[in-house]
Scaffold this motif. Sequence first.
Motif, short mmCIF file in Angstrom:
data_model
loop_
_atom_site.label_atom_id
_atom_site.label_comp_id
_atom_site.label_asym_id
_atom_site.label_seq_id
_atom_site.Cartn_x
_atom_site.Cartn_y
_atom_site.Cartn_z
N TRP A 1 69.07 144.45 92.27
CA TRP A 1 69.60 143.58 91.22
C TRP A 1 69.93 144.36 89.96
O TRP A 1 70.82 143.97 89.20
N LEU A 2 69.22 145.44 89.71
CA LEU A 2 69.49 146.26 88.54
C LEU A 2 70.60 147.28 88.82
O LEU A 2 71.47 147.50 87.98
N ILE A 3 70.58 147.87 89.99
CA ILE A 3 71.52 148.95 90.31
C ILE A 3 72.94 148.42 90.52
O ILE A 3 73.90 148.95 89.95
N GLY A 4 73.09 147.37 91.35
CA GLY A 4 74.42 146.88 91.72
C GLY A 4 75.26 146.41 90.55
O GLY A 4 76.39 146.90 90.34
N PRO A 5 74.77 145.45 89.75
CA PRO A 5 75.59 144.97 88.63
C PRO A 5 75.93 146.05 87.61
O PRO A 5 77.07 146.12 87.13
N SER A 6 74.96 146.90 87.27
CA SER A 6 75.24 147.95 86.28
C SER A 6 76.26 148.95 86.82
O SER A 6 77.17 149.38 86.10
#
Length: 317
Positions: free
Chosen positions: A294-299
Motif C-alpha cells: 500500500w505504501l510502495i505502489g501508490p508512491s
Amino acid sequence: MSLIAIALIVVAFAFAWSMGAHYTGACMGMPYAANTIRLRPALGLMALFTLLGATFLSHAVLTTVGHGIVGAPRISVGAALCIVAVAFALTTCFNLLRIPTSTIQILVFAVAGVGMSLGLPIRWGTIARLVVLWAAAPLVALVLGFVFTHILSRWPAAGSQGHPAIARALLAVGVLASLTMGANDVSNATAVFLSTHLFGVFAAAFVGGLGLALGVLTWGKPLLEKVAFDVVKMDLPMATAAQGVQAMVVLAAVAFGYLTSMNQALVGAMAGAGLARGRDTVQWPAVKGILKGWLIGPSAGFLCGYGAAFIVRWTGG
C-alpha cells in the motif's frame, strides 16, 4: 489516427492482456485447485465472464477513472500514454520482484502524478474516497470471510469435501469473481480512452474486456497451474466463502462507480476464513507484505507518472 494514438491503443490492450493472465489464479484458482473444474473449461469460463463483466458492468468505474481524477475535460494522448505505460511497467516490475502491490492503486496515483506534472487540476476528493475504500475493503472482507466460513461449515454438505453441492458453489463463486474482475479492472487499461475522447465508454469497455479475455486464454494456463494459497491453508468451505466474499465486496464497490483491489479483498477474505478455523492458520508475513504494498505502489505510481510526464513535456513531446 495518429501514431501516438495507435501506440496508446496497443499499450493499453497489452496491459489488459497481461492483467487477464495475472488474475487467472485469483478468480479460478480455487475451483481448479479443488478439482471442481478442468483446466480448459476453467479458462474458457473465466474468459467469457471477464469479457461480459468488462463490457456491461464497468461503465461507472471507467467514468470514475477516466473523468473523475483529473479535473480537466480532456487530456492529451501523450499524457494518457504516459499513464498506461507507467502503470504497466511498474505492475510488471513489481510482479517480477514479487512485491505485493495493487495495479489499481498504481494506476490511480500515476494519473494523479501525470496530471500534477502537466499542471492539471486533480480531484483529491475522489482519490481520498478511493483510499478509504482500499483500506476498508480488506477489513470488510475479513469479517465477512469469518462469518461465511462459519455459516458454510454448518451446512450439512460441508462435512464432505467432495460433495457436489460444495463443488458447484465453489465453481459459481469462481465465475462470479471472473465477472467481477472484468468489471473492476478493465479501467486500469482503457479508462484513458475516455480521458482522451479516443473512444466512448462502451468501446473502451469492450476493447479492454477483449484484452483481458485473451490474456486468460493465451497465458492463463501456467499461472492457473501454479496457484497456491499464500495466506491460509484452505478447505472447500473456506475457499467458497473467501472467493464469494471477494466478489461481493468488489462488486459492491463497482456498483457505486469505484474500483478496489481484487487481490487485497481476497487476502482479507482468506484471512477471515482462516481466523474462523483458528488464528494459527493465518500467515501474517503475507498480510504484512500487502500492507507494505500500500505504501510502495501508490508512491511509485505518482513519482514515476510525474517524472514521465515531465520528461515528455521537457522534450517537447
